[in-house]
Design a protein around this motif. Sequence first.
Motif, PDB file in Angstrom:
ATOM      1  N   THR A 124      -3.471   7.231   8.767  1.00 12.49           N
ATOM      2  CA  THR A 124      -3.709   8.608   8.328  1.00 12.49           C
ATOM      3  C   THR A 124      -2.591   9.536   8.784  1.00 12.49           C
ATOM      4  N   ALA A 125      -2.250   9.458  10.067  1.00 11.08           N
ATOM      5  CA  ALA A 125      -1.205  10.307  10.636  1.00 11.08           C
ATOM      6  C   ALA A 125      -0.719   9.661  11.927  1.00 11.08           C
ATOM      7  N   THR A 126       0.357  10.223  12.503  1.00 12.25           N
ATOM      8  CA  THR A 126       0.938   9.653  13.715  1.00 12.25           C
ATOM      9  C   THR A 126       0.094   9.932  14.951  1.00 12.25           C
ATOM     10  N   ASP A 127      -0.854  10.866  14.851  1.00 12.12           N
ATOM     11  CA  ASP A 127      -1.654  11.224  16.028  1.00 12.12           C
ATOM     12  C   ASP A 127      -3.144  10.954  15.824  1.00 12.12           C
ATOM     13  N   THR A 128      -3.489  10.115  14.850  1.00 17.37           N
ATOM     14  CA  THR A 128      -4.889   9.738  14.635  1.00 17.37           C
ATOM     15  C   THR A 128      -5.000   8.217  14.661  1.00 17.37           C
ATOM     16  N   PRO A 129      -6.184   7.688  14.972  1.00 15.95           N
ATOM     17  CA  PRO A 129      -6.318   6.226  15.079  1.00 15.95           C
ATOM     18  C   PRO A 129      -5.964   5.506  13.784  1.00 15.95           C
ATOM     19  N   VAL A 130      -5.339   4.349  13.948  1.00 20.27           N
ATOM     20  CA  VAL A 130      -5.048   3.461  12.827  1.00 20.27           C
ATOM     21  C   VAL A 130      -6.188   2.456  12.727  1.00 20.27           C
ATOM     22  N   VAL A 131      -6.699   2.269  11.521  1.00 18.17           N
ATOM     23  CA  VAL A 131      -7.797   1.330  11.307  1.00 18.17           C
ATOM     24  C   VAL A 131      -7.209  -0.048  11.025  1.00 18.17           C
ATOM     25  N   VAL A 132      -7.621  -1.027  11.826  1.00 17.46           N
ATOM     26  CA  VAL A 132      -7.170  -2.414  11.663  1.00 17.46           C
ATOM     27  C   VAL A 132      -8.363  -3.236  11.231  1.00 17.46           C
TER      28      VAL A 132
END
Length: 372
Positions: free
Chosen positions: A339-347
Amino acid sequence: MRLHDERVAGDGLITIGGLARDCGLTPSALRFYDDCGLLVPVRVDAVTGYRYYSKAQVDRGVMIRRLRGIGMPLEVVSEILNGDGARAQRLLDEHVAELAQRAREAAAVARVIKAEIGAGVVLSAAVLAAAIEQVRAAAARDREIPVLAGVLMESNADSVTLTATDRYRLSTRAMVPVRPSGGAWSVVVDAGELGVIGSWLRGSAEVSVRATDAGLVFTGDGSERRCGIIDAVFPDYRAMLAGLGAVRTRVVVRRDVLLTALDEGAAAPVVCSVDGSGLFVTCDRQLGHDSPSHTDPLSGRRRIPAAVTGPDIELAFSPKTLRPALVSAIGPEIMLDITATDTPVVVRSATDGELTTLVMPTAITDSKEYGA
């Protein structure tokens, strides 16, 4: 004592409303029993259709009410009312015996249901063991916040869900039970204790899990294990998942290839750059010649083949956060929703949505300190 006028016709007969009150029945029930021939009015007004009964019919009405109250079928009620006393007694005895038999059968069914409810939810032991290993890796290692060192286990009619988070990473997996439990429950258990349970599960085919005041009880292959409860409120992970923004960039990549680019135990942040040509990883480790990725000798960036949709983006991760998320992921290919560089990435798996892991990026500037 003289009956009230609204209950008595001019010739001393009782109106349907009066008989209903005297017998404890409703007027609609009396009309039904008239149609069945069980309690026929003495007279029906040809003009108004009003039904009138004799006072002698009160006892018959009471008898009908009592017989129907114990579940006597209409045809048997008629036989009792119209037959001799000996036959009536025999019919009553037979009906009571039938009720007793049905009560015993109902009690037996109830015992089975209660046993099933008490046995808890039944799961595939292998599936549960795998889920425990996948999810508990996201639990906190320290006990600064005790609940974060635990795993939330939830059971309802449709699924059993395991969830853990250390604030930088979150993993949650849902499982379909072999046989659901009769009630819903939710407890937090110690991740370390649950890991021991996971090892024990590998020797069983199925396992039942039930929540008690003292903790979770696991039963399989004739033996039992217990896991204590952490009495604290688990973070609202559903709100966290619901609060994620819309996916801007999606990357599908081979899990094993991405893992080869990460140093096990390394401290330096891993910088991941994504553009239309693939995924570029910058870290300290030099890849072997057998790796499908390619290292740029000037920049030190390793290109990893990946399918990318969405705009270019660059993120940094702590290897201690990213690597365990990749190790526990399901399937040969994984999908990264960014989503963005400062929000969690969903794996998650590119093909199997049972396990979802959130990985929090670190600031890009942190990586500069390591000379990346």
